[in-house]
Structures are given as structure tokens and as C-alpha cells.
Design a protein around this motif. Sequence first.
Motif, short mmCIF file in Angstrom:
data_model
loop_
_atom_site.label_atom_id
_atom_site.label_comp_id
_atom_site.label_asym_id
_atom_site.label_seq_id
_atom_site.Cartn_x
_atom_site.Cartn_y
_atom_site.Cartn_z
N GLU A 1 -3.18 -0.12 0.21
CA GLU A 1 -3.63 -0.55 -1.11
C GLU A 1 -2.49 -0.52 -2.12
OE1 GLU A 1 -7.03 1.93 -2.01
OE2 GLU A 1 -8.34 0.38 -1.21
N ALA A 2 -1.27 -0.73 -1.63
CA ALA A 2 -0.09 -0.61 -2.47
C ALA A 2 -0.13 -1.56 -3.67
CB ALA A 2 1.17 -0.87 -1.65
N HIS A 3 -0.74 -2.72 -3.49
CA HIS A 3 -0.74 -3.69 -4.59
C HIS A 3 -1.42 -3.14 -5.83
CE1 HIS A 3 -4.72 -4.14 -2.80
NE2 HIS A 3 -5.11 -4.73 -3.92
N LYS A 4 -2.36 -2.21 -5.65
CA LYS A 4 -3.06 -1.66 -6.81
C LYS A 4 -2.13 -0.83 -7.67
CE LYS A 4 -7.65 -1.50 -4.66
NZ LYS A 4 -8.76 -0.62 -4.25
N ALA A 5 -1.12 -0.21 -7.07
CA ALA A 5 -0.19 0.61 -7.84
C ALA A 5 0.65 -0.22 -8.79
CB ALA A 5 0.71 1.41 -6.90
N ALA A 6 0.80 -1.51 -8.52
CA ALA A 6 1.63 -2.37 -9.35
C ALA A 6 0.85 -3.00 -10.50
CB ALA A 6 2.26 -3.47 -8.49
N MET A 7 -0.43 -2.65 -10.67
CA MET A 7 -1.21 -3.16 -11.79
C MET A 7 -1.04 -2.22 -12.98
SD MET A 7 -4.76 -4.63 -10.18
CE MET A 7 -5.45 -2.99 -9.92
N LEU A 8 -0.71 -2.76 -14.12
CA LEU A 8 -0.52 -1.96 -15.32
C LEU A 8 -1.55 -2.34 -16.37
CD1 LEU A 8 1.13 0.06 -17.03
CD2 LEU A 8 2.53 -1.90 -17.78
N PHE A 9 -2.35 -1.36 -16.79
CA PHE A 9 -3.13 -1.49 -18.01
C PHE A 9 -2.28 -0.87 -19.10
CE2 PHE A 9 -6.02 -0.57 -21.35
CZ PHE A 9 -6.98 -1.56 -21.29
N PRO B 1 2.65 8.03 -5.55
CA PRO B 1 1.81 6.82 -5.54
C PRO B 1 0.40 7.00 -6.07
CG PRO B 1 2.30 7.59 -3.30
CD PRO B 1 3.19 8.35 -4.22
N ASP B 2 -0.31 8.04 -5.67
CA ASP B 2 -1.71 8.16 -6.09
C ASP B 2 -1.82 8.44 -7.59
OD1 ASP B 2 -2.57 7.69 -3.53
OD2 ASP B 2 -2.72 9.80 -3.00
N ARG B 3 -1.03 9.40 -8.07
CA ARG B 3 -1.09 9.71 -9.50
C ARG B 3 -0.53 8.57 -10.33
NH1 ARG B 3 0.96 16.05 -9.68
NH2 ARG B 3 -0.97 16.99 -8.89
N ALA B 4 0.48 7.88 -9.81
CA ALA B 4 1.03 6.74 -10.54
C ALA B 4 0.00 5.64 -10.67
CB ALA B 4 2.29 6.22 -9.85
N ARG B 5 -0.74 5.36 -9.60
CA ARG B 5 -1.78 4.34 -9.66
C ARG B 5 -2.79 4.68 -10.76
NH1 ARG B 5 -3.58 4.64 -4.64
NH2 ARG B 5 -2.10 3.06 -3.93
N ALA B 6 -3.17 5.93 -10.84
CA ALA B 6 -4.12 6.34 -11.88
C ALA B 6 -3.51 6.18 -13.26
CB ALA B 6 -4.56 7.78 -11.64
N ALA B 7 -2.26 6.59 -13.42
CA ALA B 7 -1.62 6.52 -14.73
C ALA B 7 -1.35 5.09 -15.17
CB ALA B 7 -0.31 7.31 -14.72
N PHE B 8 -1.00 4.23 -14.22
CA PHE B 8 -0.70 2.84 -14.56
C PHE B 8 -1.95 2.03 -14.87
CE2 PHE B 8 3.31 3.30 -11.86
CZ PHE B 8 4.10 3.54 -12.97
N HIS B 9 -3.06 2.39 -14.27
CA HIS B 9 -4.24 1.54 -14.45
C HIS B 9 -5.54 2.31 -14.62
CE1 HIS B 9 -7.65 -0.99 -13.18
NE2 HIS B 9 -6.99 -1.96 -13.79
N ASP B 10 -5.91 3.11 -13.65
CA ASP B 10 -7.30 3.60 -13.58
C ASP B 10 -7.69 4.47 -14.77
OD1 ASP B 10 -7.19 2.25 -11.20
OD2 ASP B 10 -7.27 4.04 -9.93
#
Length: 267
Positions: A16-24, A250-259
Motif C-alpha cells: 500500500e506504498a502509494h498511500k504514503a505519498a498522498m498529502l493532505f 512508513p506507517d506513522r508517516a502515512r498517518a501524518a501525511f494524510h490520515d
Amino acid sequence: MAFLRTLRKLTRNDPEAHKAAMLFDAHLHIFEPVFPLPGNQGFVPEPFTAEQYRVRTASLGVVGGAVVAASTQGTDPAPLLAAARVLGPRFVVVAEAHPGQGEEDFAALAAAGVRGIRFNLFRGGAFGLPAMLAHARRAAGFGLHAELYADAATLGAHVDALAALPAGLALDHLGMTEAGLPATVELARAGVKVKATGFGRVSLDVAHALGRLADAAPGALMAATDLPSTRAQRPFEEADLALIARILGPDRARAAFHDNAAAFYRV
């Protein structure tokens, strides 16, 4: 492209790497020339349009964001709402808090889709902490959360009251100072969101602060560009996001960048 290269390395074996590249983008400003700016402390920024924002962030995977009232924009939310409409449906507004706001104003902001109001205590704003807390509680009755631009070193005695605001609270720019980091960490542990942004304007060790906050409260951090970085010692760089990715993993970055931000801003 440092941000995306770092993410690719961190998520090489992640399906699911693509999700990490999404920035809110949880903190950005737009200054369209059609809306005159009153300025702040004698400073008036250069125009920075929605189109300029799109061009500047084209490589960052931006899928939404929060158009935040700047200290130079005054109290009229119209420029912010216009910018969000141009940027797209996943962009929301944080309007300026001011003492003249009453229930009718809060209701109108909420009806327009505004998510929160911002209190500027860092640049000689109109509120002290007790007045800010009372105002934020009134706004919360209309679903408007609070955002706070302040040196967190001044907030230590108010952690419980700030964390108890009914609609939630976000603290700008990692709390601004090294002296404020203990209070920022305490606020994060208590449920306050912390914007990982403005690295060119803070007076602290950013990498150390990110690590402390990620360990204390993984759900607190919300990454952002702070574009166009007015009055910062240096503007936003892609390397700022790459630093977040490296420190958090990766997991914490995904949360910080988007979720984290997408949930906080109800997008």
C-alpha cells in the motif's frame, strides 16, 4: 523530489506504498490579488494564488488541504472560501478568530463549511489565553475546532483546558520553540493535534521534536507545507517532508501525511 524518493525507499516492500505519498496539506495560505490584504505589523505578503500553489506542489501528491487564515488577511473569510472552491472539494477553510464574532458569525461559518477558527497569539493577536479558551468553547457549539499559533512555552499552565476544548485543537508549527516542546508533547498526549510544518520559522531541533511527538502520540502529527512561508527564515522545501518520512517511518508517516489531518478536518 526528495520527498517522493524517501517514501519509495521507506515503502519498497509495502503493497500500500502509494498511500504514503498522498498529502493532505494541513496548513497553507492563498493570497489572491483580487482580495486586498490589510497586512499585519506593517507587513503585506506578495500574491500567492491557487494556481501558484498547484504548480509549487505538483510533485507532492497533494489530495486536499486546509486553507488557513493568515495574520495578514484580516477577519473576512471570503478570500479563504474562494480559494478552497478553486482548489477543490477536499480543501477546507480555517477562518480567523476575532473578539467581535458572535453566535450568528459562528453559525454562518459553519454553514459555509468552515472547519475551525485560528487564534494568533504569536504576533500580538487580540486574545489572551483565558479569552481564547472562552471564545473557542463558544465556537465549538457550532462544530468549529480551534487552531492556535503560539509559543508553546506559554501554554504549560493551560494544557488541561486546551486539551478539553469540545471541538478539538490544533497547534501550529510544532509549538514554535525548544522551550515549548515539553508542553507541546504534553498537549499531543492529551489529544491535541500538532502541525509538522513551518520548519523554516521555528526555533527548535525539528528532527528531535518530530521523534518526541511521534513516540508520545503517533496520531497527533499533521504534515503541511505552510506555503508560501511568509516571514519565515527560509521557505518550505520538499526536504521538510522527506525529514518527516525518515523520522516517522512508513506507517506513522502515512498517518501524518494524510490520515490524521483528513480525519481531523472531516474530509
